[in-house]
Structure formats: structure tokens, C-alpha cells
Enzyme design. Structure first.
Site, PDB file in Angstrom:
ATOM      1  N   TRP A 130      28.572 -16.032  -4.410  1.00  0.00           N
ATOM      2  CA  TRP A 130      29.136 -17.206  -3.606  1.00  0.00           C
ATOM      3  C   TRP A 130      30.144 -17.869  -4.488  1.00  0.00           C
ATOM      4  O   TRP A 130      29.904 -18.343  -5.564  1.00  0.00           O
ATOM      5  CB  TRP A 130      27.769 -18.032  -3.283  1.00  0.00           C
ATOM      6  CG  TRP A 130      28.198 -19.306  -2.400  1.00  0.00           C
ATOM      7  CD1 TRP A 130      28.980 -19.304  -1.370  1.00  0.00           C
ATOM      8  CD2 TRP A 130      27.996 -20.757  -2.635  1.00  0.00           C
ATOM      9  NE1 TRP A 130      29.052 -20.545  -0.889  1.00  0.00           N
ATOM     10  CE2 TRP A 130      28.265 -21.229  -1.569  1.00  0.00           C
ATOM     11  CE3 TRP A 130      27.196 -21.072  -3.626  1.00  0.00           C
ATOM     12  CZ2 TRP A 130      28.241 -22.781  -1.588  1.00  0.00           C
ATOM     13  CZ3 TRP A 130      26.834 -22.468  -3.515  1.00  0.00           C
ATOM     14  CH2 TRP A 130      27.327 -23.324  -2.497  1.00  0.00           C
ATOM     15  N   ASP A 211      18.573 -18.239  -5.709  1.00  0.00           N
ATOM     16  CA  ASP A 211      19.155 -18.836  -4.626  1.00  0.00           C
ATOM     17  C   ASP A 211      18.511 -18.256  -3.396  1.00  0.00           C
ATOM     18  O   ASP A 211      18.787 -17.154  -2.982  1.00  0.00           O
ATOM     19  CB  ASP A 211      20.665 -18.748  -4.752  1.00  0.00           C
ATOM     20  CG  ASP A 211      21.482 -19.615  -3.611  1.00  0.00           C
ATOM     21  OD1 ASP A 211      20.773 -20.153  -2.694  1.00  0.00           O
ATOM     22  OD2 ASP A 211      22.712 -19.742  -3.968  1.00  0.00           O
ATOM     23  N   LYS A 246      20.599 -23.435   7.173  1.00  0.00           N
ATOM     24  CA  LYS A 246      20.792 -22.480   8.195  1.00  0.00           C
ATOM     25  C   LYS A 246      19.221 -21.996   9.199  1.00  0.00           C
ATOM     26  O   LYS A 246      19.541 -21.830  10.218  1.00  0.00           O
ATOM     27  CB  LYS A 246      21.302 -20.898   7.662  1.00  0.00           C
ATOM     28  CG  LYS A 246      21.716 -21.105   6.253  1.00  0.00           C
ATOM     29  CD  LYS A 246      23.139 -21.308   6.293  1.00  0.00           C
ATOM     30  CE  LYS A 246      23.703 -21.438   4.688  1.00  0.00           C
ATOM     31  NZ  LYS A 246      24.971 -21.900   4.498  1.00  0.00           N
TER      32      LYS A 246
HETATM   33  C1  LMR Z   1      28.914 -20.148   3.048  1.00  0.00           C
HETATM   34  O1  LMR Z   1      28.979 -19.563   2.005  1.00  0.00           O
HETATM   35  O2  LMR Z   1      29.756 -19.983   3.717  1.00  0.00           O
HETATM   36  C2  LMR Z   1      28.051 -21.176   3.137  1.00  0.00           C
HETATM   37  O3  LMR Z   1      26.947 -21.198   2.247  1.00  0.00           O
HETATM   38  C3  LMR Z   1      28.405 -22.681   3.215  1.00  0.00           C
HETATM   39  C4  LMR Z   1      29.260 -22.845   2.020  1.00  0.00           C
HETATM   40  O4  LMR Z   1      28.867 -24.288   1.654  1.00  0.00           O
HETATM   41  O5  LMR Z   1      30.008 -22.441   1.545  1.00  0.00           O
END
Ligand code: LMR
Length: 397
Positions: A130, A211, A246
Site C-alpha cells: 500500500w 495490517d 470498510k
Molecule cells: C486504499 O488503499 O485505497 C484505502 O486504504 C484508502 C487509503 O487510505 O488509501
């Protein structure tokens, strides 16, 4: 006064979501941000959460500061959701839990604890991960490295390479792991791979930081927490950042939690004390409405059951959209291998589309994906899946 500052780059996910909101094209489709949209394209709040909100409003109590760690009944409910009520670590009182400002807040508070407790340690994140993981740990003062995770060529995990890299880390290295619905690839480890990894990490005295942002979206609420339980059962001390954004649809309420599994209750007390100091020096205490909402849903048997059914509905609808997109792509693009859609899990899939193809999707077809090629399947519905497949066919063909 601030002209010496460098211009800050836009956040690759949130800025894209804002661009989507500004886009005036009526047929636009948002497959960028990780949010669950329903079959009509609306952002739902589960009925169970709405009911909890009504009950809270009817009570109309005062609004004092919450304790720094949030209310004890919140923490208790979170531990039950993550570990199961009867788990030995819960019963032994060796898990320190606190309510945080989303799971982002949990990651940041956890990162600060780790920097203080293990000053020389670095964190290792999956390649890819991420977008915000690196930034969070870096800004908390930790060095950030990557371990191999996903093979772009085969669209599959690089489990052997992952074990090799993690097996060579020094003791007390922190390893960031996605419990389920890996963000951005949707490629998860199997149960057997988790078991193997847990044993390896225990042997090497490593620290897992899990996570868990998509609990309920992969196999179900309980099954998605299995990696957390499995790591705890392997005798590891670990950290878990979980999110209610979510699965409760409470994105803007900013509600998550940090749980730190410690070797014994005395250490959990020490850890909670340190965490409280970190929070007090930052935002002081968590938001009250969010915590009360989540607690009301989780601690009322009927509401919890209704909520679990609604989460299951979200999971099944997202899976149905995976299958639907796969089927339309198969018809439109016979030579294109879209099987990754069926292999991967949770909200996301890694499409393998290049940044230029993603840009063309957005600019020419009003279909928004993250530039890494990540697609959020929960933004698909019966009314847009054909158009999305047509647009993909055009940019690929
Ligand atoms: C995402 O990965 O799109 C979500 O977790 C929102 C974010 O905060 O990035």
C-alpha cells in the site's frame, strides 16, 4: 514565509479520488480508492451501524474526552473480533489494545512504539505494498526496506524468495504483513504458507506487524483473522492494526485499533502505558462517536449478527463482480488472460495495466484505477461492468 518548502507530491490514492469527485462525466467509474460501493454505486452504511447510530442519538449523553486508549468495552470487543473470545492470549490479559484514528493511526502509533522499543530495528514491507506504508514508518523514524512478494510476470506470490529474505533478517526486525486481501495485489498467502512463515519468524525472533484493513472481504470475518491467530499461536509477540472503515462503512469517522500481543500481562501493561504516552503527545485521545458506534454493533448480539450478514453480502457482491468482469473480458478479449481476477481476493486486483494504459482509461473512458494498475472490484456493478471491460479492451487492443 514558506517559499523555501519543496512542493509535496499528491497522494496517489486520495488525490485520484478527489479528481474523480471533480470529474463531470456522468458515466465515470471509481475503481481507485479502497471503498465498498453497493450494486447501485452508492457508498452504503450497513443497517446495523445505522441502528447503532439511532440508539446513540436517543441516549444523547454528554461528550467528555474518552480515555487515551478508548473505552475498555471497545478494546474487549476488538480483541474478541481479532482473536476470538476464548483465545489464550485474550484470557491471559497479554494483549494491549487501544482505539486509534483509523488503522493509519494504528500503524503510526505502533511504528513509534517499535522505534522506541527497538531503536536499531528497520521495517520490511512487501514489494509492492500500500502506497502509504513506507511513508508512515519513515515519518515515524524507521528505516524501511522491501521483501519480495509478488511476481509481475506470473501474477503470483514469490513465496520462496519471501522466506529467503525474511529468514536472513536480524532479530527484532519488523515485518509488515497484510492479513488478507493484500493491497494492492489481491494475492494472499495460503494457510500452509502462513504457518511456515510464522515458524520462520518465531525462529528468527522477528516482529510481525499485521495490517488487517479488509476483515470480512476475503473469506469471512473469522477466517480473515486466521493469520493473526496463527502468528499469536506460534508464540510470537506481534502488532495488529485493524480498520472498521470498510467493514462498518465508517470511513470518515476514522475508527481503527492497535493491538499488541505481548509475552505476558505485565509486559502488556508496560506497552499500553507507552502507547498512551505516544497518543497523548499526538492527538490526546480518540474520537468518541466512532468508538461508541463500533462498540454498540460488536457488543450487541443481534446487531453483531446483522452486521456480520451485511459484511458477508459485501464480500459476495465483490466476488460476483470479479466473476462478471472476468466473463465479459473473456468475451471481449479472447487472447487476454484475466484469470488473475478469480485467483486474487478481497477488494483489489493487480491488472498489470501500465501507467499509460491507466491514464488512457481515465482520460478517454472516465474509468479510474490507481496508476500502479490496482483495481478496486467493489466499485463495479451490473450497470458499469460492460463499459469497464470495453474500456480495458480499447486501451489494451
Ligand atoms: C486504499 O488503499 O485505497 C484505502 O486504504 C484508502 C487509503 O487510505 O488509501
Amino acid at each position: 514565509m514558506f517559499s523555501h518548502l519543496a512542493a509535496s507530491p499528491d497522494d496517489p490514492i486520495l488525490a485520484l479520488n478527489e479528481a474523480f469527485m471533480r470529474d463531470a462525466r456522468a458515466h465515470k467509474v471509481n475503481l481507485s480508492i479502497g471503498m465498498y460501493f453497493d450494486a447501485t454505486g452508492a457508498l452504503p452504511v450497513p443497517d446495523a451501524v445505522r441502528e447503532a447510530e439511532r440508539r446513540l442519538a436517543a441516549r444523547a449523553g454528554a461528550k467528555p474526552y474518552l480515555p487515551i486508549e478508548g473505552q475498555p468495552d471497545f478494546s474487549q470487543a476488538v480483541r474478541a473480533l481479532l482473536f476470538g473470545l476464548g483465545h489464550e492470549a485474550v484470557a491471559a490479559g497479554r494483549i494491549a489494545t487501544l482505539q486509534t484514528v483509523g488503522s493509519c493511526g494504528a500503524l503510526r502509533v505502533g511504528a513509534e512504539l517499535l522505534r522506541q522499543a527497538f531503536p536499531g530495528s528497520a521495517v520490511w514491507v512487501s514489494d509492492p505494498t500500500w502506497e502509504n506504508h513506507r511513508a508512515i514508518f519513515h515519518s515515524a523514524g524507521m528505516a524501511v526496506h522491501a521483501y519480495p512478494y509478488f511476481d509481475h510476470g506470473t501474477g503470483r506470490l514469490r513465496f520462496e524468495a519471501l522466506c529467503k529474505a525474511i529468514g536472513a533478517l536480524p532479530a527484532h526486525s519488523v515485518v509488515l504483513l497484510h492479513a488478507c486481501g493484500h493491497n494492492p495485489t489481491g494475492a494472499d498467502m495460503t494457510r500452509a504458507e502462513w504457518t511456515q512463515l510464522a515458524a520462520l519468524m518465531a525462529r528468527r525472533a522477528l516482529i510481525p506487524f499485521v495490517d488487517l484493513a479488509y476483515q470480512g472481504f476475503c473469506e469471512g470475518l473469522d477466517a480473515d483473522a486466521a493469520p493473526v491467530r496463527l502468528l499469536a499461536d506460534a508464540g510470537l509477540g506481534l502488532l495488529v492494526a485493524n480498520s472498521f472503515s470498510k467493514n462498518m462503512g465508517v470511513y470518515g469517522e476514522r475508527c481503527g485499533a492497535l493491538s499488541v500481543v505481548c509475552p505476558d500481562a505485565a509486559q502488556a501493561t508496560l506497552v499500553l502505558g507507552q502507547l498512551k504516552a505516544i497518543v497523548r503527545q499526538n492527538y490526546s485521545s480518540p474520537p468518541m462517536h466512532a468508538g461508541r458506534l463500533v462498540t454498540e454493533v460488536l457488543n450487541d448480539a443481534a446487531l453483531r449478527e446483522a452486521w456480520a450478514r451485511e459484511v458477508e453480502g459485501m464480500r459476495l457482491r465483490t466476488n460476483a463482480m470479479r466473476a462478471a468482469l472476468h466473463e465479459v473480458l473473456r468475451q471481449r478479449l479472447p487472447g487476454y488472460d484475466a484469470d488473475y481476477l478469480l485467483r486474487q481476493r478481497g477488494m483489489f486486483s493487480f491488472t498489470g495495466l501500465s501507467p499509460a494504459q491507466v491514464d488512457a482509461l481515465r482520460e478517454s473512458h472516465a474509468v479510474y484505477l490507481v496508476r500502479s494498475g490496482r483495481m478496486c472490484l467493489s466499485g463495479l456493478n451490473g450497470g458499469n461492468v460492460d463499459r469497464v471491460a470495453d474500456a480495458i479492451a480499447r486501451v489494451i487492443g
